[in-house]
Design a protein around this motif. Sequence first.
Motif, PDB file in Angstrom:
ATOM      1  N   VAL A  66      14.354  -7.781  -3.370  1.00  0.00           N
ATOM      2  CA  VAL A  66      13.342  -6.602  -3.257  1.00  0.00           C
ATOM      3  C   VAL A  66      14.028  -5.398  -2.070  1.00  0.00           C
ATOM      4  O   VAL A  66      13.886  -4.388  -2.128  1.00  0.00           O
ATOM      5  CB  VAL A  66      12.240  -7.404  -2.387  1.00  0.00           C
ATOM      6  CG1 VAL A  66      11.009  -6.161  -1.891  1.00  0.00           C
ATOM      7  CG2 VAL A  66      11.533  -8.104  -3.257  1.00  0.00           C
ATOM      8  N   GLN A  67      14.708  -5.855  -1.001  1.00  0.00           N
ATOM      9  CA  GLN A  67      15.389  -4.882  -0.145  1.00  0.00           C
ATOM     10  C   GLN A  67      16.276  -4.146  -1.013  1.00  0.00           C
ATOM     11  O   GLN A  67      16.259  -2.651  -0.878  1.00  0.00           O
ATOM     12  CB  GLN A  67      16.354  -5.569   1.032  1.00  0.00           C
ATOM     13  CG  GLN A  67      16.903  -4.929   1.772  1.00  0.00           C
ATOM     14  CD  GLN A  67      17.664  -5.638   3.078  1.00  0.00           C
ATOM     15  OE1 GLN A  67      18.178  -6.472   2.416  1.00  0.00           O
ATOM     16  NE2 GLN A  67      17.160  -5.682   4.174  1.00  0.00           N
ATOM     17  N   GLU A  68      17.280  -4.434  -1.748  1.00  0.00           N
ATOM     18  CA  GLU A  68      18.092  -3.792  -2.747  1.00  0.00           C
ATOM     19  C   GLU A  68      17.398  -2.508  -3.683  1.00  0.00           C
ATOM     20  O   GLU A  68      17.773  -1.446  -3.673  1.00  0.00           O
ATOM     21  CB  GLU A  68      19.263  -4.579  -3.350  1.00  0.00           C
ATOM     22  CG  GLU A  68      20.367  -3.673  -4.250  1.00  0.00           C
ATOM     23  CD  GLU A  68      21.165  -3.016  -3.286  1.00  0.00           C
ATOM     24  OE1 GLU A  68      21.693  -2.160  -3.559  1.00  0.00           O
ATOM     25  OE2 GLU A  68      21.148  -3.284  -2.082  1.00  0.00           O
ATOM     26  N   ALA A  69      16.263  -3.333  -4.124  1.00  0.00           N
ATOM     27  CA  ALA A  69      15.660  -2.379  -5.221  1.00  0.00           C
ATOM     28  C   ALA A  69      14.857  -1.357  -4.508  1.00  0.00           C
ATOM     29  O   ALA A  69      15.054  -0.019  -5.045  1.00  0.00           O
ATOM     30  CB  ALA A  69      14.584  -3.312  -5.870  1.00  0.00           C
ATOM     31  N   LEU A  70      14.242  -1.429  -3.220  1.00  0.00           N
ATOM     32  CA  LEU A  70      13.506  -0.515  -2.737  1.00  0.00           C
ATOM     33  C   LEU A  70      14.569   0.366  -2.077  1.00  0.00           C
ATOM     34  O   LEU A  70      14.352   1.803  -1.994  1.00  0.00           O
ATOM     35  CB  LEU A  70      12.687  -1.116  -1.466  1.00  0.00           C
ATOM     36  CG  LEU A  70      11.430  -1.952  -1.952  1.00  0.00           C
ATOM     37  CD1 LEU A  70      10.570  -2.456  -1.067  1.00  0.00           C
ATOM     38  CD2 LEU A  70      10.480  -1.099  -3.070  1.00  0.00           C
ATOM     39  N   THR A  71      15.734  -0.103  -1.651  1.00  0.00           N
ATOM     40  CA  THR A  71      16.846   0.729  -1.221  1.00  0.00           C
ATOM     41  C   THR A  71      16.952   1.993  -2.176  1.00  0.00           C
ATOM     42  O   THR A  71      17.401   2.975  -2.050  1.00  0.00           O
ATOM     43  CB  THR A  71      17.952   0.033  -0.646  1.00  0.00           C
ATOM     44  OG1 THR A  71      17.292  -0.857   0.564  1.00  0.00           O
ATOM     45  CG2 THR A  71      19.128   1.075   0.039  1.00  0.00           C
ATOM     46  N   ASN A  72      17.303   1.347  -3.337  1.00  0.00           N
ATOM     47  CA  ASN A  72      17.755   2.192  -4.432  1.00  0.00           C
ATOM     48  C   ASN A  72      16.638   3.137  -4.873  1.00  0.00           C
ATOM     49  O   ASN A  72      16.953   4.362  -5.273  1.00  0.00           O
ATOM     50  CB  ASN A  72      18.034   1.397  -5.701  1.00  0.00           C
ATOM     51  CG  ASN A  72      19.417   0.567  -5.378  1.00  0.00           C
ATOM     52  OD1 ASN A  72      20.347   0.884  -4.908  1.00  0.00           O
ATOM     53  ND2 ASN A  72      19.640  -0.603  -6.379  1.00  0.00           N
ATOM     54  N   VAL A  73      15.495   2.847  -4.672  1.00  0.00           N
ATOM     55  CA  VAL A  73      14.263   3.918  -5.051  1.00  0.00           C
ATOM     56  C   VAL A  73      14.449   4.983  -4.089  1.00  0.00           C
ATOM     57  O   VAL A  73      14.171   6.049  -4.206  1.00  0.00           O
ATOM     58  CB  VAL A  73      12.952   3.037  -4.913  1.00  0.00           C
ATOM     59  CG1 VAL A  73      11.787   4.005  -4.917  1.00  0.00           C
ATOM     60  CG2 VAL A  73      12.913   1.979  -6.014  1.00  0.00           C
ATOM     61  N   ARG A  74      14.545   4.619  -2.525  1.00  0.00           N
ATOM     62  CA  ARG A  74      14.422   5.598  -1.651  1.00  0.00           C
ATOM     63  C   ARG A  74      15.971   6.409  -2.088  1.00  0.00           C
ATOM     64  O   ARG A  74      15.700   7.661  -1.583  1.00  0.00           O
ATOM     65  CB  ARG A  74      14.652   4.973  -0.228  1.00  0.00           C
ATOM     66  CG  ARG A  74      13.581   4.295   0.078  1.00  0.00           C
ATOM     67  CD  ARG A  74      13.646   3.994   1.722  1.00  0.00           C
ATOM     68  NE  ARG A  74      14.388   2.858   2.289  1.00  0.00           N
ATOM     69  CZ  ARG A  74      14.039   1.610   1.997  1.00  0.00           C
ATOM     70  NH1 ARG A  74      13.063   1.366   1.663  1.00  0.00           N
ATOM     71  NH2 ARG A  74      15.194   0.927   2.303  1.00  0.00           N
ATOM     72  N   LYS A  75      17.048   5.818  -2.577  1.00  0.00           N
ATOM     73  CA  LYS A  75      18.124   6.657  -2.713  1.00  0.00           C
ATOM     74  C   LYS A  75      18.019   7.742  -3.903  1.00  0.00           C
ATOM     75  O   LYS A  75      18.403   8.792  -3.935  1.00  0.00           O
ATOM     76  CB  LYS A  75      19.310   5.941  -2.795  1.00  0.00           C
ATOM     77  CG  LYS A  75      19.798   5.367  -1.581  1.00  0.00           C
ATOM     78  CD  LYS A  75      21.023   4.569  -1.910  1.00  0.00           C
ATOM     79  CE  LYS A  75      21.653   3.653  -0.434  1.00  0.00           C
ATOM     80  NZ  LYS A  75      22.907   3.088  -0.935  1.00  0.00           N
TER      81      LYS A  75
END
Length: 402
Positions: free
Chosen positions: A308-317
């Motif tokens: 979840v952390q990596e996926a949401l980080t990619n969304v922000r990027k």
Amino acid sequence: MEKSRPFRPGPADTGWLTLAALAFAGLDVTLYVFGEPTSGWAGPAAGVTLQVLLDLSLILLLRFPRLVAGLIVAGGLLMLASDLLSPGLLVPERQLTLMTVPTITPVVLSQLARLIDRRTLLWLTAILAVCASRPWDAHWNTTPFGLLSTALPTTLSLYFEARRQLLRSLRDRAERAEREQHLLAERARAEERRKLAEEMHDVVTHRLSLMVLHAGALGVVSADEAVRASAEDIRREGALALDELRDLVGVLRDGANAEPPALSEGRADDPATLVAESASVGIPAELIVHGDAGRISPTVARTAYRVVQEALTNVRKHAPRSSATVELRYHEDGLDVAVENTRAGAAPDPALAGSGSGAGLAGLRHRVELIGGRFEAGPRTGGGYRVDAILPAYVPTAEGDR
């Protein structure tokens, strides 16, 4: 001694035996037309009728080998009895060499080596050889050719069958040796992996422990509230890193005897905190949870947290001004994680999108597969992106979950 495998005939075997039966039946009819007919009360076609019936029985050889063998032996005994007691009844008095036994005999004997046991085959061959060679009344045109039509096919078929089984046995042994070699290589790799895990555990844990201790000491001695808060964050993240390192090292060591742990309440690896953080930086995110966490082990929970952390980080990027949905589905077999976002509402910031190593999803895939899960990621139809992870409920580790 390795037991031989049973012969399993295919369509090709049935086809060529049918052709052989028709060919021999045609041969016997031809010999009857151009040869000498039989005589006696059974009529001139008695011999050719018996021969054709025995020829056609070859079609049933694959399904009923013992029945066909019995018919051939019975035919041979009838022809012998006709020759001894009533000459000309089934075999013309001026008989051809091939007429001393049923003409289909060599084909039947050559196939029986694959269909019946060797002892029975040898007994059948001996009976037919006696009928064909007439040892009590040996002649140059009966005895040698009689043996060639009975003993020779059996000998050749037994030789080729033994050779075929030997080649199959050698091939099986080679495949087994290759599999054993592969298992030995896997065992060597696993042993090397355990050694690397131990070295990694000793070196990295030492450094992380020092970092956590220093951060804790800084939080105690510092009078600045901001410094104490930062030190606590460092201490907490270092402690989480130690937990994750322990989990990964345990998986690498492949401990098989660890017991499922009981869950502790109030874990820091809660995806809800990630959803709240995402909303605070301008990416609205919704958390949907189905089922109860139950006895999902901390190793699996932390892996889900990282997904979840990596996926949401990619969304922000890569997808600013979009929205995201995080779905956690707990069930008896484990946990399904799905994170998807809508189409980006603005162009990504080049500085933010270019940050990082570019191997985040590859690392996630490796981490998920390391604990026995499955990972998929790709664009959504109509825009956006979706990340899916299927995780087991429990992963045994040599360290044990605490």
